[in-house]
Design an enzyme around this catalytic site. Structure first.
Site, mmCIF file in Angstrom:
data_model
loop_
_atom_site.group_PDB
_atom_site.id
_atom_site.type_symbol
_atom_site.label_atom_id
_atom_site.label_comp_id
_atom_site.label_asym_id
_atom_site.label_seq_id
_atom_site.Cartn_x
_atom_site.Cartn_y
_atom_site.Cartn_z
ATOM 1 N N ALA A 1 20.342 84.442 34.563
ATOM 2 C CA ALA A 1 19.474 85.498 35.079
ATOM 3 C C ALA A 1 20.303 86.546 35.798
ATOM 4 O O ALA A 1 21.005 86.239 36.764
ATOM 5 C CB ALA A 1 18.432 84.909 36.025
ATOM 6 N N ASP A 2 20.226 87.782 35.319
ATOM 7 C CA ASP A 2 20.860 88.887 36.024
ATOM 8 C C ASP A 2 20.143 89.087 37.352
ATOM 9 O O ASP A 2 18.925 88.972 37.429
ATOM 10 C CB ASP A 2 20.770 90.151 35.160
ATOM 11 C CG ASP A 2 21.396 91.345 35.829
ATOM 12 O OD1 ASP A 2 22.576 91.249 36.204
ATOM 13 O OD2 ASP A 2 20.704 92.361 35.988
#
Length: 813
Positions: free
Chosen positions: A318-319
């Site tokens: 997840a950015d």
């Protein structure tokens, strides 16, 4: 060589040694002349992203090469050789349909590159022949001197040689805060200047820029999806089965002295019976139905296999910026440094120096935190905005309080303004260090009245987590999905956010994995909770390492810097507000903010996967049942148990109805799903072989005790295969007894309707010999008894497979 500076990472110098020496002897404010620029353009090429051109025709034809296309093409050749043109037309239509579906899916990488190019600057201000002039950005060369104004996109990689400013690099690096740029600092193509107007010496252009490297990574072919690999494996298995059985038939026909035409007809029936012609199409329709459901939940699927891939995702990278966080600055903490003040007063003073509607993210965050009601009785008489030289904003004000002048800005600049004593400076430094440990950007606030300037407080600014991030990530954990945060921000910021959303605080600097490869890289990535200060290539390597270690990887992101990893991931997810490049490289695009749609997508994709698996078991079962039965009957009785047109009718009518399996009721798994082809093939083989024996016994009964005519037997067998085939769906859709989970009314209606049609065909003799009600009753009764006997056999097969799996795990441990 690199150009070093404090404003982010160094810019790579791609000039030749000769050009570098020539530029060193040139004055800092001198640009190139036209002749030098032309020579360098010849040497380095244009400042553009090049695309590899590929023939559209060759791309299209490539989708007719593979196990299932080969089988369909073999059937086409045999139908042409035997003059069965109606069969030829139907099979050709299915071949073209499968090829067109694959061809459509091929264009995602080209779309991603096109969107990346849209991010680049179109024109640039460059110093040529001693004068500033505007030229197309494509004409820039290493060594050029360019001037970049506020709000403009940086046209090439370079280093600041004059002036100061700030650059928004969030789309490239994931940094949520603007990065200060001073002489010696690197600037990157595709970022945007948010403050100031630096003059930059170009060091790299086109494909040599950081942006160019991102585009190259995005353009690399992503690995084949697990869906594609499963279809290919199934095709190979059935192709080998068909080849073996055709070889048996040809040898026997030669030994029996059958003619060429009859031998080809035997082979044709076996080949048509062995082709799962509708397998790719039905699975694609099942995924498309799931995609339409997700679209109603504001998740747009651009790459159909991603619906199935989401079911198997066990690691989600997840950015941070824009995915876990809101991608907007907010006041995270207020430190009051003067006893008579409170947090509200410090915020009010800072807000009085903010420029409403000016577009500055810091000012907007302070105004939101303060609230308009606190400023109602105040008037700004004179305002001096923030600039890169002064590094603070100042306002003369009139209102009910004692303040007459207020200021906010960089800590050292405000301390210099107020000429703070050592004790105040020490207290400010302590607060600043505390903010830094928590990943906050520190700003100082000061005011002046009749007693002179004094520091009143400190603001800690941060891009905060979304409200639903923690709950969403906890739900992901319950679904068996491990989450790794990946960001271009500093380690302190990443660790603070990880802790706040419950991910753990084992956050690694990307430099820790820079030199790791293979197993070492995969182990390090698996053990970490997150990664900070990553560049696009780091994200790409993290995703690739996890995939090579057996994980199915999802990747969320919103920026240009995420595009390569989004394209590489098994399921690339662009979150709300993503750039065009991120959307083009992704498989699924969320239109609603937050991560909660990811959980919905996981649930729905697992339902889709279960439907696809049920269909695959059904389709392989029927292929095995029919092809082995046809071969055995030809070998033993030397006659066609069904005609080619009856086999085609079976495939079309049954698979047309089975499209409704896309709407079936299923129980989604609580764990990530994978294609276990051993289990699929084993269950299909058990069901298929049992059906083979049952149908073969029926042929024997009709031939010997009943002594029916061959034409009547063929119609009877056609109806029996049709009915038992659809009853197989209700065996394949559950691991427990067939009644353990009610099917959807859509599936039930489709099956009943199709079998009534098959019965009508048998009674009326459409394209075959008609039969009476007594033989129709025999076909239905035989199929139902077979179905009831086969259900406990299926349960036993699953128990054997489960025990075998447990034994294998015990041996492995």
């Amino acid at each position: 060589m690199t150009s070093h500076g404090a404003g982010g990472r160094a810019a790579h110098d791609r000039r030749t040694e000769e050009d570098r020496r020539a530029d060193l002897h040139r004055a800092a404010d001198a640009g190139l002349d036209s002749a030098q620029a032309a020579a360098r353009r010849e040497r380095y090429g244009p400042n553009v992203l090049e695309e590899e051109e590929r023939s559209v025709l060759l791309e299209f034809l490539s989708h007719f090469w593979g196990p299932i296309p080969w089988m369909i093409e073999a059937a086409l050749a045999l139908t042409a050789a035997t003059g069965r043109w109606a069969d030829f037309a139907i099979i050709l239509a299915l071949l073209l349909l499968n090829g067109l579906v694959g061809f459509w899916e091929e264009h995602q990488a080209q779309n991603a590159i096109a969107a990346l190019k849209e991010r680049l600057a179109k024109v640039a201000q460059v110093k040529r022949d001693g004068k500033w002039t505007t030229v197309p950005a494509s004409e820039l060369v290493p060594g050029d001197l360019v001037r970049i104004g506020r709000g403009e996109v940086v046209p090439a990689d370079g280093t600041v040689v004059e002036g100061e400013g700030e650059a928004d690099e969030s789309a490239l690096t994931g940094e949520s805060l603007p990065v200060a740029k001073n002489p010696g600092d690197g600037m990157y193509s595709g970022s945007a200047v948010s403050r100031g107007g630096p003059v930059v010496r170009v060091l790299a252009t086109g494909a040599d820029t950081e942006f160019g490297r991102t585009a190259r990574l995005t353009g690399r072919a992503a690995p084949a999806s697990h869906f594609q690999r499963a279809v290919i494996s199934i095709g190979k298995y059935l192709s080998l089965l068909a080849l073996g059985l055709v070889a048996v038939i040809i040898v026997l026909s030669l030994l029996r002295g059958s003619g060429v035409t009859r031998t080809l007809e035997f082979a044709l029936v076996v080949v048509i019976a062995s082709i799962p012609v509708a397998l790719p199409a039905v699975l694609s329709v099942t995924m498309a139905v799931g995609a339409r459901y997700l679209a109603r939940r504001e998740a747009v699927v651009s790459h159909l296999p991603a619906v199935e891939e989401m079911a198997g995702v066990d690691v989600l990278c997840a950015d941070k910026t824009g995915t876990i966080t809101r991608n907007e600055l907010a006041v995270a903490d207020v430190a009051v440094l003067e006893g008579a003040m409170d947090e509200g007063q410090v915020l009010k003073q800072a807000a009085l120096t903010a420029e409403p509607g000016g577009g500055d993210p810091v000012d907007e965050a302070i105004l939101r935190a303060c609230g308009a009601d606190r400023l109602e009785d105040w008037e700004v008489i004179d305002f001096t905005p923030f600039d890169s030289a002064r590094k603070f904003a100042r306002a003369e004000v009139r209102g009910p309080g004692a303040e007459r002048v207020v200021a906010k800005g960089a800590v050292q600049a405000v301390l210099g303004l107020v000429q703070a004593c050592d004790s105040v400076a020490q207290r400010v430094e302590e607060v600043t260090r505390g903010f830094a440990r928590r990943g906050f950007r520190a700003m100082a606030v000061a005011c002046a009245d009749g007693d002179g300037w004094r520091v009143t407080g400190m603001l800690g600014l941060q891009d905060p987590p979304r409200e639903d991030s923690r709950a969403t990530l906890e739900e992901a954990g319950r679904l068996g999905v491990q989450v790794r945060m990946v960001t271009g921000d500093r380690v302190e910021i990443a660790r603070e956010i990880c802790g706040r959303v419950g991910l753990g605080t084992e956050v690694l600097d990307a430099k820790r994995i820079e030199r790791l490869e293979g197993e070492d890289l995969a182990r390090t990535v698996e053990a970490a909770d997150g990664f900070a200060q990553v560049v696009p290539e780091d994200k790409y390597r993290i995703v690739k390492a996890l995939q090579e270690h057996g994980h199915i990887v999802g990747m969320t992101g919103d920026g240009v810097n995420d595009a390569p990893a989004l394209h590489r991931a098994d399921a690339g997810i662009a979150v709300c507000g993503a750039t065009d490049a991120a959307r083009a490289a992704s498989d699924i695009v969320f239109l609603a903010p937050g991560l909660s749609t990811i959980i919905e997508a996981v649930h729905r994709s697992r339902e889709v996967f279960r439907r696809m698996k049920n269909y695959a078991i059904y389709r392989i079962t029927e292929t095995i049942r029919v092809v082995l039965f046809v071969t055995a009957t030809i070998v033993v009785f030397a006659f066609f148990p069904v005609t080619p047109i009856q086999v085609v009718l079976l495939a079309i009518l049954n698979d047309a109805a089975i499209l409704s399996i896309a709407y079936d009721r299923v129980r989604p798994s609580s764990k990530p799903e994978r294609w276990d082809l051993t289990e699929v093939m084993a269950i299909a083989a058990v069901l298929g072989l049992f059906g083979l024996v049952s149908t073969f016994v029926l042929v024997w009964v009709t031939h010997l005790p009943l002594a029916l005519a061959d034409a009547d037997v063929r119609t009877l067998i056609y109806l029996k295969l049709s009915v038992s085939g659809h009853l197989t769906v209700f065996l394949a859709r559950t691991r427990g007894p067939f009644w353990s989970y009610r099917p959807s009314w859509i599936l039930l209606t489709a099956v009943i309707g199709t079998q009534l049609l098959a019965t009508a065909i048998a009674l009326t003799g459409f394209l075959m010999q008609p039969i009476g009600w007594n033989l129709v009753g025999l076909a239905w009764g035989w199929a139902i008894v077979e179905f009831l006997l086969l259900d406990p056999v299926k349960l036993m097969a699953y128990r054997v497979l489960e025990q075998h799996g447990k034994a294998a795990k015990a041996v492995g441990t």
